[in-house]
Design a protein around this motif. Structure first.
Motif, short mmCIF file in Angstrom:
data_model
loop_
_atom_site.label_atom_id
_atom_site.label_comp_id
_atom_site.label_asym_id
_atom_site.label_seq_id
_atom_site.Cartn_x
_atom_site.Cartn_y
_atom_site.Cartn_z
N GLN A 89 -8.02 5.73 -9.49
CA GLN A 89 -7.98 5.70 -8.04
C GLN A 89 -8.82 4.55 -7.49
OE1 GLN A 89 -6.07 7.85 -6.02
NE2 GLN A 89 -6.57 6.23 -4.55
N TRP A 126 -7.01 -2.48 -4.96
CA TRP A 126 -5.74 -3.18 -4.73
C TRP A 126 -5.41 -3.17 -3.23
CZ3 TRP A 126 -1.45 -5.40 -7.35
CH2 TRP A 126 -0.24 -5.36 -6.67
N CYS A 127 -5.49 -2.00 -2.62
CA CYS A 127 -5.18 -1.88 -1.19
C CYS A 127 -6.13 -2.70 -0.33
CB CYS A 127 -5.22 -0.41 -0.76
SG CYS A 127 -3.87 0.58 -1.42
N LEU A 147 1.44 2.66 -5.24
CA LEU A 147 0.18 3.22 -5.75
C LEU A 147 0.44 4.19 -6.89
CD1 LEU A 147 -1.80 3.79 -2.43
CD2 LEU A 147 -1.65 1.75 -3.87
N GLN A 173 0.82 -1.21 0.00
CA GLN A 173 0.00 0.00 0.00
C GLN A 173 0.86 1.26 0.00
OE1 GLN A 173 -1.73 -0.44 4.10
NE2 GLN A 173 -0.72 1.54 4.43
N ALA A 223 -6.80 1.44 -7.66
CA ALA A 223 -5.74 1.45 -6.65
C ALA A 223 -6.30 1.17 -5.26
CB ALA A 223 -5.01 2.80 -6.68
N ASP A 224 -7.46 1.74 -4.96
CA ASP A 224 -8.10 1.49 -3.67
C ASP A 224 -8.49 0.02 -3.53
OD1 ASP A 224 -7.79 4.16 -3.07
OD2 ASP A 224 -9.90 4.68 -3.39
N LYS A 279 -1.08 3.81 -10.72
CA LYS A 279 -1.87 4.86 -11.38
C LYS A 279 -1.11 5.54 -12.51
CE LYS A 279 -2.74 6.89 -7.40
NZ LYS A 279 -3.28 7.86 -6.42
#
Length: 216
Positions: free
Chosen positions: A126, A132-133, A115, A110, A129-130, A119
């Motif tokens: 976004q 993924w986290c 990130l 993270q 990416a969120d 991106k």
């Protein structure tokens, strides 16, 4: 001592908790990870930390320490009370394994530079990416819940009735889980430990929202 960090950095958050638990004060230097393309990338900061990461600690005897876990270990060795690790070798290994599951396996996925790569170079938005986290934080914390079920002590904190290295690593990661919308409903032990830690000033005062560079 000069402590270089950023309010939202999980690694810096760990160190703040550790300093507070030991009763050790530092002078804070903010390294803004976004402003001007990232102050951590400046030539001056990279002279301190060639990795261009926070935190970094300049000690009173001239050392420049990097990596939160190394800083915390140094702190525990130079200020032995209260101890962050149990006395028995096997118990110390269990605590280290739990802490490293977070610091070495969950947190790096993270990290801001990861990130940014998702991106930037890979072109994800976004939301991706969120997601993924959420995936990797969720999976990692679910494993931490099982680790406590198997090897954690029956106390208020992760491994007993006093906070230590495991709790120092867990609480910032739980903060990140909340940021990214991770469902913690199936992790009652982790949530109970968080509530116990929240009641202690050492943890409450280290919260990102209470830092001088906070943008919360």
């Amino acid at each position: 001592m000069l402590f270089h960090g950023y309010f939202r950095s999980s690694a810096a958050y760990r160190c703040r908790i550790a300093f507070n638990l030991k009763g050790v004060s530092t002078d804070f230097v903010s390294v803004h990870l976004w402003r001007g393309g990232g102050e951590q990338k400046s030539e001056a900061y990279q002279a301190l930390n060639p990795q261009a990461l926070v935190p970094a600690l300049e000690t009173d005897d001239g050392l420049v320490l990097t990596q939160s876990m190394a800083i915390i270990e140094w702190l525990d060795e130079t200020h032995p009370e209260p101890a962050f690790l149990p006395e028995q070798a096997g118990e110390r290994a269990l605590v280290r394994g739990f802490a490293q599951a977070i610091a070495c396996d969950i947190h790096p996925l993270q990290n801001l530079r990861v990130l940014d790569y998702l991106k930037g170079e890979l072109g994800h938005d976004q939301a991706a990416a969120d997601a993924w986290c959420r995936r990797w934080i969720g999976d990692g914390l679910a494993a931490c819940e099982r680790l406590l079920e198997r090897g954690g002590a029956n106390g208020r904190f992760a491994f007993g009735d006093t906070p230590g290295l495991a709790d120092i690593c867990l609480i910032p990661q739980m903060f990140s889980a909340d940021r990214f919308g991770v469902d913690l409903a199936a992790m009652p032990r982790l949530r109970a430990v968080r509530e116990a830690c929240k009641a202690l000033p050492a943890f409450a005062d280290a919260h990102p929202a209470r830092q001088p560079d906070s943008e919360a």
